[in-house]
Design a protein around this motif. Structure first.
Motif, PDB file in Angstrom:
ATOM      1  N   VAL A  54      -9.367   7.572  19.696  1.00  0.00           N
ATOM      2  CA  VAL A  54      -7.943   7.229  19.778  1.00  0.00           C
ATOM      3  C   VAL A  54      -7.243   7.710  18.513  1.00  0.00           C
ATOM      4  O   VAL A  54      -7.594   7.288  17.403  1.00  0.00           O
ATOM      5  N   PHE A  55      -6.247   8.584  18.694  1.00  0.00           N
ATOM      6  CA  PHE A  55      -5.593   9.216  17.549  1.00  0.00           C
ATOM      7  C   PHE A  55      -4.076   9.129  17.683  1.00  0.00           C
ATOM      8  O   PHE A  55      -3.532   9.076  18.790  1.00  0.00           O
ATOM      9  N   GLY A  56      -3.400   9.122  16.529  1.00  0.00           N
ATOM     10  CA  GLY A  56      -1.947   9.103  16.493  1.00  0.00           C
ATOM     11  C   GLY A  56      -1.413  10.310  15.761  1.00  0.00           C
ATOM     12  O   GLY A  56      -1.978  10.730  14.747  1.00  0.00           O
ATOM     13  N   GLU A  57      -0.332  10.865  16.269  1.00  0.00           N
ATOM     14  CA  GLU A  57       0.326  12.014  15.656  1.00  0.00           C
ATOM     15  C   GLU A  57       1.823  11.744  15.543  1.00  0.00           C
ATOM     16  O   GLU A  57       2.403  11.046  16.378  1.00  0.00           O
ATOM     17  N   ASN A  58       2.445  12.338  14.519  1.00  0.00           N
ATOM     18  CA  ASN A  58       3.870  12.136  14.295  1.00  0.00           C
ATOM     19  C   ASN A  58       4.751  13.222  14.894  1.00  0.00           C
ATOM     20  O   ASN A  58       5.902  12.966  15.231  1.00  0.00           O
ATOM     21  N   ARG A  59       4.211  14.418  14.998  1.00  0.00           N
ATOM     22  CA  ARG A  59       5.035  15.546  15.441  1.00  0.00           C
ATOM     23  C   ARG A  59       4.405  16.249  16.627  1.00  0.00           C
ATOM     24  O   ARG A  59       3.208  16.527  16.627  1.00  0.00           O
ATOM     25  N   GLU A  78      -7.594   9.775  23.556  1.00  0.00           N
ATOM     26  CA  GLU A  78      -6.326   9.093  23.868  1.00  0.00           C
ATOM     27  C   GLU A  78      -5.358   9.377  22.725  1.00  0.00           C
ATOM     28  O   GLU A  78      -5.601   8.980  21.584  1.00  0.00           O
ATOM     29  N   LEU A  79      -4.267  10.059  23.028  1.00  0.00           N
ATOM     30  CA  LEU A  79      -3.304  10.476  22.003  1.00  0.00           C
ATOM     31  C   LEU A  79      -2.034   9.641  22.064  1.00  0.00           C
ATOM     32  O   LEU A  79      -1.409   9.523  23.130  1.00  0.00           O
ATOM     33  N   HIS A  80      -1.653   9.093  20.911  1.00  0.00           N
ATOM     34  CA  HIS A  80      -0.425   8.304  20.801  1.00  0.00           C
ATOM     35  C   HIS A  80       0.593   9.073  19.957  1.00  0.00           C
ATOM     36  O   HIS A  80       0.265   9.520  18.849  1.00  0.00           O
ATOM     37  N   LEU A  81       1.809   9.199  20.450  1.00  0.00           N
ATOM     38  CA  LEU A  81       2.899   9.723  19.628  1.00  0.00           C
ATOM     39  C   LEU A  81       3.512   8.544  18.882  1.00  0.00           C
ATOM     40  O   LEU A  81       4.053   7.612  19.499  1.00  0.00           O
ATOM     41  N   ILE A  82       3.439   8.580  17.552  1.00  0.00           N
ATOM     42  CA  ILE A  82       3.922   7.461  16.752  1.00  0.00           C
ATOM     43  C   ILE A  82       5.104   7.846  15.869  1.00  0.00           C
ATOM     44  O   ILE A  82       5.636   7.016  15.139  1.00  0.00           O
ATOM     45  N   GLY A  83       5.522   9.111  15.933  1.00  0.00           N
ATOM     46  CA  GLY A  83       6.655   9.577  15.146  1.00  0.00           C
ATOM     47  C   GLY A  83       7.900   9.727  15.995  1.00  0.00           C
ATOM     48  O   GLY A  83       7.857   9.641  17.227  1.00  0.00           O
ATOM     49  N   GLY A  84       9.021   9.966  15.325  1.00  0.00           N
ATOM     50  CA  GLY A  84      10.282  10.152  16.023  1.00  0.00           C
ATOM     51  C   GLY A  84      10.238  11.334  16.979  1.00  0.00           C
ATOM     52  O   GLY A  84       9.561  12.329  16.721  1.00  0.00           O
ATOM     53  N   LEU A  85      10.965  11.204  18.071  1.00  0.00           N
ATOM     54  CA  LEU A  85      10.939  12.241  19.104  1.00  0.00           C
ATOM     55  C   LEU A  85      12.353  12.677  19.440  1.00  0.00           C
ATOM     56  O   LEU A  85      13.203  11.846  19.774  1.00  0.00           O
ATOM     57  N   GLN A  86      12.587  13.989  19.361  1.00  0.00           N
ATOM     58  CA  GLN A  86      13.868  14.550  19.790  1.00  0.00           C
ATOM     59  C   GLN A  86      13.845  14.724  21.308  1.00  0.00           C
ATOM     60  O   GLN A  86      12.804  15.021  21.902  1.00  0.00           O
TER      61      GLN A  86
END
Length: 223
Positions: A54-59, A78-86
């Motif tokens: 399980v990993f998190g990425e910002n961009r 399992e990938l989590h987006l944890i940063g701001g998203l345009q």
């Protein structure tokens, strides 16, 4: 010098488990999200070889470059987006990620709902709350949460929880307590809070998802 990634993961897990037992929580042990942003590929591979998934990425772009090659080798990631998203990256985010933790405005919720319908997906999402009311930081204000939550649900988004990033240098206790209160008020299941400096406290205060980067991978090199 390459840090001992497996030992670091084990140490973080042990501390989380210890804190959960200390407060006698009845909930399952929190999910540990290894935040791999800006980390060298060999460190990420070491975490994968240690069995972490399980990993998190910002961009979105960085995550696509990293995981586009790794995912075929490790299909259970399992990938989590944890940063701001345009909003113009919504399509790419829905394609790449399994969970999106940073929904913070109606415009973004609409873009994600459109893309999920188009791609035939239903990704769980979290609403990010700006508990510190920081102008430069993502997240909706506390008073805007009910309207955003209602809109997300009207759009058919699966809102499973809340996420926050307390202000740097402040005691995170009040921020974690506020997020927990909001989670209960709105009947949500999950609570994403805690990072390398405060993950044990987050575990003790009811986090279901904890995002840890440098305590696992070592310091980031932004050069």
């Amino acid at each position: 010098m390459m840090p001992d990634i497996k030992a670091n993961i084990d140490a973080v897990r042990h501390e989380i488990s210890r804190m959960c037992k200390h407060v006698d929580t009845r909930e399952n042990q929190p999910k540990l999200i290894a935040v791999s942003k800006v980390q060298p590929l060999e460190r990420v591979r070491a975490a994968l070889e240690a069995g972490h998934r399980v990993f998190g990425e910002n961009r979105v772009q960085e995550a696509s470059e990293r995981w586009g090659a790794l995912r075929p080798e490790y299909p259970d990631i399992e990938l989590h987006l944890i940063g701001g998203l345009q909003t113009n990256k919504a399509a790419d985010a829905v394609t790449l990620f399994d969970v999106i933790q940073s929904v913070d405005r109606i415009k973004l919720a609409k873009a994600l709902a459109r893309e999920m319908e188009k791609q035939g997906k239903q990704l769980p999402v979290y609403i990010q709350v700006n508990t510190g009311r920081e102008e430069q930081k993502g997240g909706c204000m506390v008073e805007d949460l009910p309207a955003l939550l209602d809109e997300c649900q009207n759009l058919g988004l699966e809102v499973v929880g809340l996420m926050c990033i307390p202000p740097a240098g402040e005691d995170p206790t009040l921020h974690f307590a506020l997020l927990k209160k909001l989670q209960k008020r709105h009947g949500l299941k999950r609570l994403s809070m805690g990072m390398s400096g405060d993950y044990a406290l987050a575990a003790a205060m009811g986090a279901t998802d904890i995002r840890v980067g440098t305590a696992i991978f070592g310091a980031r090199d932004y050069r």
